[in-house]
Write a protein that holds these residues in place. Structure first.
Motif, PDB file in Angstrom:
ATOM      1  N   ASN B  41       0.824  -1.196   0.000  1.00  0.00           N
ATOM      2  CA  ASN B  41       0.000   0.000   0.000  1.00  0.00           C
ATOM      3  C   ASN B  41       0.869   1.262   0.000  1.00  0.00           C
ATOM      4  OD1 ASN B  41      -2.389   1.292   0.208  1.00  0.00           O
ATOM      5  ND2 ASN B  41      -2.744   0.832   2.353  1.00  0.00           N
ATOM      6  N   ASN B  45       1.197   4.069  -2.954  1.00  0.00           N
ATOM      7  CA  ASN B  45       0.888   5.468  -2.659  1.00  0.00           C
ATOM      8  C   ASN B  45       2.099   6.359  -2.922  1.00  0.00           C
ATOM      9  OD1 ASN B  45      -1.522   4.457  -1.814  1.00  0.00           O
ATOM     10  ND2 ASN B  45      -1.205   4.808   0.365  1.00  0.00           N
ATOM     11  N   GLN B 149     -17.166  17.220 -16.036  1.00  0.00           N
ATOM     12  CA  GLN B 149     -17.554  15.805 -16.004  1.00  0.00           C
ATOM     13  C   GLN B 149     -16.311  14.920 -16.092  1.00  0.00           C
ATOM     14  OE1 GLN B 149     -21.062  14.926 -15.820  1.00  0.00           O
ATOM     15  NE2 GLN B 149     -20.857  17.074 -15.254  1.00  0.00           N
ATOM     16  N   ASN B 150     -16.339  13.805 -15.373  1.00  0.00           N
ATOM     17  CA  ASN B 150     -15.230  12.857 -15.467  1.00  0.00           C
ATOM     18  C   ASN B 150     -15.349  12.035 -16.748  1.00  0.00           C
ATOM     19  OD1 ASN B 150     -14.277  13.729 -13.030  1.00  0.00           O
ATOM     20  ND2 ASN B 150     -15.174  12.064 -11.856  1.00  0.00           N
ATOM     21  N   TYR B 152     -14.959   8.330 -18.337  1.00  0.00           N
ATOM     22  CA  TYR B 152     -14.942   6.944 -17.867  1.00  0.00           C
ATOM     23  C   TYR B 152     -14.727   5.982 -19.032  1.00  0.00           C
ATOM     24  CZ  TYR B 152     -17.518   9.599 -14.401  1.00  0.00           C
ATOM     25  OH  TYR B 152     -17.910  10.560 -13.521  1.00  0.00           O
ATOM     26  N   ILE B 159      -6.708   0.217 -17.131  1.00  0.00           N
ATOM     27  CA  ILE B 159      -7.129   0.291 -15.728  1.00  0.00           C
ATOM     28  C   ILE B 159      -6.636  -0.928 -14.926  1.00  0.00           C
ATOM     29  CG2 ILE B 159      -9.101   1.794 -16.146  1.00  0.00           C
ATOM     30  CD1 ILE B 159     -10.938  -0.542 -16.006  1.00  0.00           C
ATOM     31  N   TYR B 163      -2.445  -3.407 -11.389  1.00  0.00           N
ATOM     32  CA  TYR B 163      -2.502  -4.745 -10.776  1.00  0.00           C
ATOM     33  C   TYR B 163      -1.844  -5.807 -11.666  1.00  0.00           C
ATOM     34  CZ  TYR B 163      -5.948  -1.836  -8.576  1.00  0.00           C
ATOM     35  OH  TYR B 163      -6.558  -0.764  -7.959  1.00  0.00           O
ATOM     36  N   TYR B 235      -2.227   7.871 -11.669  1.00  0.00           N
ATOM     37  CA  TYR B 235      -3.466   8.243 -10.968  1.00  0.00           C
ATOM     38  C   TYR B 235      -4.702   7.882 -11.797  1.00  0.00           C
ATOM     39  CZ  TYR B 235      -1.117  11.070  -7.327  1.00  0.00           C
ATOM     40  OH  TYR B 235      -0.369  11.498  -6.259  1.00  0.00           O
ATOM     41  N   ARG B 238      -5.286   4.172 -11.835  1.00  0.00           N
ATOM     42  CA  ARG B 238      -5.687   3.704 -10.505  1.00  0.00           C
ATOM     43  C   ARG B 238      -7.149   4.032 -10.216  1.00  0.00           C
ATOM     44  NH1 ARG B 238      -3.001   6.332  -5.103  1.00  0.00           N
ATOM     45  NH2 ARG B 238      -2.025   4.386  -4.593  1.00  0.00           N
ATOM     46  N   LEU B 239      -7.587   5.238 -10.631  1.00  0.00           N
ATOM     47  CA  LEU B 239      -8.970   5.647 -10.346  1.00  0.00           C
ATOM     48  C   LEU B 239      -9.910   5.342 -11.507  1.00  0.00           C
ATOM     49  CD1 LEU B 239      -8.367   9.008  -8.480  1.00  0.00           C
ATOM     50  CD2 LEU B 239      -9.010   6.811  -7.516  1.00  0.00           C
ATOM     51  N   GLU B 240      -9.370   4.783 -12.593  1.00  0.00           N
ATOM     52  CA  GLU B 240     -10.163   4.355 -13.748  1.00  0.00           C
ATOM     53  C   GLU B 240     -10.969   5.519 -14.324  1.00  0.00           C
ATOM     54  OE1 GLU B 240     -12.455   0.920 -12.689  1.00  0.00           O
ATOM     55  OE2 GLU B 240     -10.789  -0.054 -11.672  1.00  0.00           O
ATOM     56  N   THR B 241     -10.442   6.722 -14.175  1.00  0.00           N
ATOM     57  CA  THR B 241     -11.205   7.916 -14.531  1.00  0.00           C
ATOM     58  C   THR B 241     -10.279   9.032 -15.003  1.00  0.00           C
ATOM     59  OG1 THR B 241     -12.773   7.421 -12.755  1.00  0.00           O
ATOM     60  CG2 THR B 241     -12.770   9.671 -13.558  1.00  0.00           C
ATOM     61  N   VAL B 245     -10.267  17.318 -11.941  1.00  0.00           N
ATOM     62  CA  VAL B 245      -9.788  17.767 -10.618  1.00  0.00           C
ATOM     63  C   VAL B 245      -8.763  16.783 -10.045  1.00  0.00           C
ATOM     64  CG1 VAL B 245     -11.783  19.164  -9.996  1.00  0.00           C
ATOM     65  CG2 VAL B 245     -11.786  16.724  -9.457  1.00  0.00           C
TER      66      VAL B 245
END
Lengths: 326, 324
Positions: B41, B45, B149-150, B152, B159, B163, B235, B238-241, B245
């Motif tokens: 972790n 990070n 808007q994000n 996706y 994504i 992993y 990033y 990791r956030l799939e987006t 922001v």
């Protein structure tokens, strides 16, 4: 000993002592994306109180509106070995990798108050019926408009459209307002992105463009300070019964809304039952831990509160228990 | 004063002892801290923060500062999201989407870095002012382009990248390692690295010595932009987006990592290793305070105090060195 020696010691320490500390009670991780509004503060307080009542330990983390930080905080919960996670996510999509992380770790996750976008993960969502509550609220406002015998120009303050709640509230508003097309004309949609400054600028501009607006619905009560400020500037903030009163409705049921209802400036607001939702969230976690079958979505039907039922329903309005200054 | 100089000379030792000491204390105090899971972790990070902080180190070595890294992350995330999202449908093939998406992100970061570098080096504008302005400009642009808007529906392979492992090591680790090695090589084994230190130590002397000062300054901002773009790739995956922001709140951590590491705020002194341990300390701090169940407000107070303390120490040491 040089730093290389220290690092070697660290390695040995990690190798021999890398084990989880035993937990006595069930441990719940509570992750909120923000505490920016009274609603979120009341929610996290209610969740913590419910944990204490049910003799559960909890960890809390607030991500300051940063989806990445929230992801890291939930991973920290997982490292800490929590038994369940309750998350109020930033939006419908960035919660998906968080759900996946919890699923990978085999930890039950309950998503509080924001419906995640379609995904294959395993989770339970606790959410207010934003659509129906808004529809009831706007219908109440529409009935007031029709009863007055006058024609109204209307404005809606829209939330962040990346947030399913904001989308459903807007849909509920639009569907309800259509039923009153004989007396209400929608002239302004103010995008706020759940931001007070944007709301103030938007409402001020809309009132300048349409000075005869007489009907305003705010997708969240927390935007009322901006609405009031703009209305006062336009000399339009008066209580019910005054000839300049604007029919005003909101959503959430916060302390400001309660105070405005009491002072007669607010006609109606849709209330999310925070205490019910928090209780539901913890019961969902416990249910999953006990292998009880659960629906993917658990709905809080909410209610509307207005001048006629204020005394009777304020007991259930979470904002009535808080102090606020107008 | 001699003691102060001694401490300053062993800055790298100080930050390493700080990290190791803090790690050992938290291993005892913070439940769940001392686990393999948490170690992974911490690593995940650390990586994006470290990469962005390395870019910032280059800039600070020339006595500059890059406040625009947050907006570069946001802008690159949006650009990558736009190129890769199946909603925009620009590419049929997942491979092409990822290839062009990542290339666009890197190009975007380099371009904003070039704008920063050009304004600082060629127009002689203060770095603080330039990068503050570009921070506001590109943050606004990212929000305007997406209408807040994000983005996706990014490619599965993208994504899944955080992993996915090669030879048992997750791909982000390779990415981090590559950036660290390239940054180390450029700074310590090339003439460009010498120019960076020379510009930071004394611009006039560097110029007289034949260093191409404007070119060096432009290149460090380009490098910082590229590093922020690589951070944005991690990033976003990791956030799939793709988010306008993304990285909005990381500036304190990035500058904190570099300053705590010991890189001089006045330029000319600093190492990649120092920044590594500075970033590690920031990551350890966040992770451990979270595990200790401290409230968000207390965590902010602690982090702010630590960074302020490091900045004060940095300034005091700098002055004491000049005095000796």
């Amino acid at each position: 000993m040089g730093y290389k020696g220290l690092i070697a010691l660290l390695g040995i320490f990690t190798l021999f002592f890398s084990c989880r500390q035993p937990k006595e009670k069930t441990l719940i991780g509570i992750s909120f994306e923000t505490l920016q509004t009274e609603y979120w503060v009341a929610s996290i307080d209610a969740l913590k109180a419910s944990c204490e009542e049910n003799e559960l330990d909890y960890l809390e983390a607030v991500a300051n509106s940063d989806a990445n930080r929230q992801f890291e905080q939930v991973n920290n919960f997982i490292s800490r070995g929590v038994d369940g996670i309750v998350i109020a996510p930033k939006d419908a999509h960035t919660v998906i990798p968080i759900i996946k992380a919890a699923n990978r770790a085999g930890i039950p996750i309950v998503v509080y108050n924001r419906l995640p976008a379609l995904n294959k993960g395993t989770y339970t969502t606790i959410v207010a019926d934003n659509y129906e509550i808004t529809k009831k609220t706007v219908r109440y406002m529409g009935d007031l408009a029709r009863t007055s015998g006058k024609k109204y120009k209307a404005m809606i303050l829209i939330g962040d459209l990346g947030d399913t709640n904001a989308v459903m509230r807007r849909k509920g508003f639009n569907d309800a307002i259509r039923e009153y097309s004989d007396v209400i004309e929608l002239v302004a949609e103010v995008p706020t992105e759940w931001n007070q400054e944007k709301a103030l600028a938007g409402v001020t501009n809309a009132l300048q463009a349409n000075p005869d607006i007489g009907f305003i619905f705010s997708s969240s009560d927390f935007l009322f300070p901006s609405v009031i400020s703009a209305l006062k500037n336009a000399d339009k903030y008066y209580p019910i019964g005054h000839e300049k009163h604007i029919i005003l409705g909101g959503f959430d049921g916060d302390a400001m809304a309660y105070k405005m209802l009491k002072s007669g400036h607010l006609d109606v607001t849709g209330v999310q039952n925070v205490y019910y939702e928090c209780d539901l969230a913890l019961r969902a976690i416990m249910g999953i831990l006990e292998d009880k079958p659960l629906d993917r979505i658990l709905i809080d039907p909410g209610f509307i509160i207005h001048q006629q039922n204020l005394e009777q329903m304020s007991t259930y309005m979470w904002g009535a228990g808080l102090n606020s200054t107008e | 004063m001699g003691a102060m100089a001694g401490i300053s000379n062993s800055k790298s030792g100080f930050i390493i002892y700080l990290c190791v000491g803090y790690y050992l204390i938290m291993a005892v105090l913070a439940p769940g801290f001392f686990t393999l899971n948490n170690t992974m972790n911490l690593l995940f990070n650390l990586l994006p923060l470290l990469i962005i902080a390395i870019g910032q180190t280059y800039v600070m070595l020339t006595a500059g500062i890059d406040l625009s890294v947050t907006s570069i992350v946001a802008m690159c995330s949006v650009l990558g999201g736009f190129m890769m999202s199946s909603d925009t449908g620009l590419f049929q093939s997942e491979f092409a989407a990822i290839l062009f998406g990542i290339s666009t992100m890197l190009l975007g970061g380099a371009l904003i870095g070039t704008i920063n570098g050009f304004a600082v080096a060629k127009l002689g504008m203060p770095a603080f002012m330039v990068t503050l302005t570009t921070m506001i400009l590109f943050s606004g642009l990212a929000i305007w382009l997406t209408q807040s808007q994000n983005l996706y529906n990014l490619p599965e392979a993208f994504i899944d990248m955080p992993y996915t492992s090669l030879l048992g090591i997750p791909i982000p680790v390779y990415v981090g390692l590559l950036v660290v090695l390239v940054a180390y090589f450029l700074l310590n084994r090339t003439i460009f690295g010498e120019w960076i230190y020379a510009v930071g130590a004394n611009t006039k002397t560097a110029k007289i010595s034949g260093v191409n000062v404007p070119k060096t300054i432009v290149l460090v901002y380009v490098f910082s932009g590229l590093c922020a773009a690589v951070g944005a790739i991690l990033y976003t995956a990791r956030l799939e987006t793709g988010s306008p922001v993304m990285g909005q709140n990381i500036l304190l951590d990035v500058i904190g990592a570099v300053v705590i590491g010991g890189t001089s705020l006045f330029g000319g002194k600093g190492k990649i290793a120092w920044t590594f341990f500075g970033a590690l300390f920031m990551t350890l701090l966040d992770n451990s305070l979270n595990l200790l169940n401290l409230s968000f407000f207390i965590i902010m107070v602690v982090k702010g105090s630590v960074i302020l303390g490091a900045a004060i120490l940095n300034t005091v040491l700098e002055k004491s060195l000049k005095a000796t």
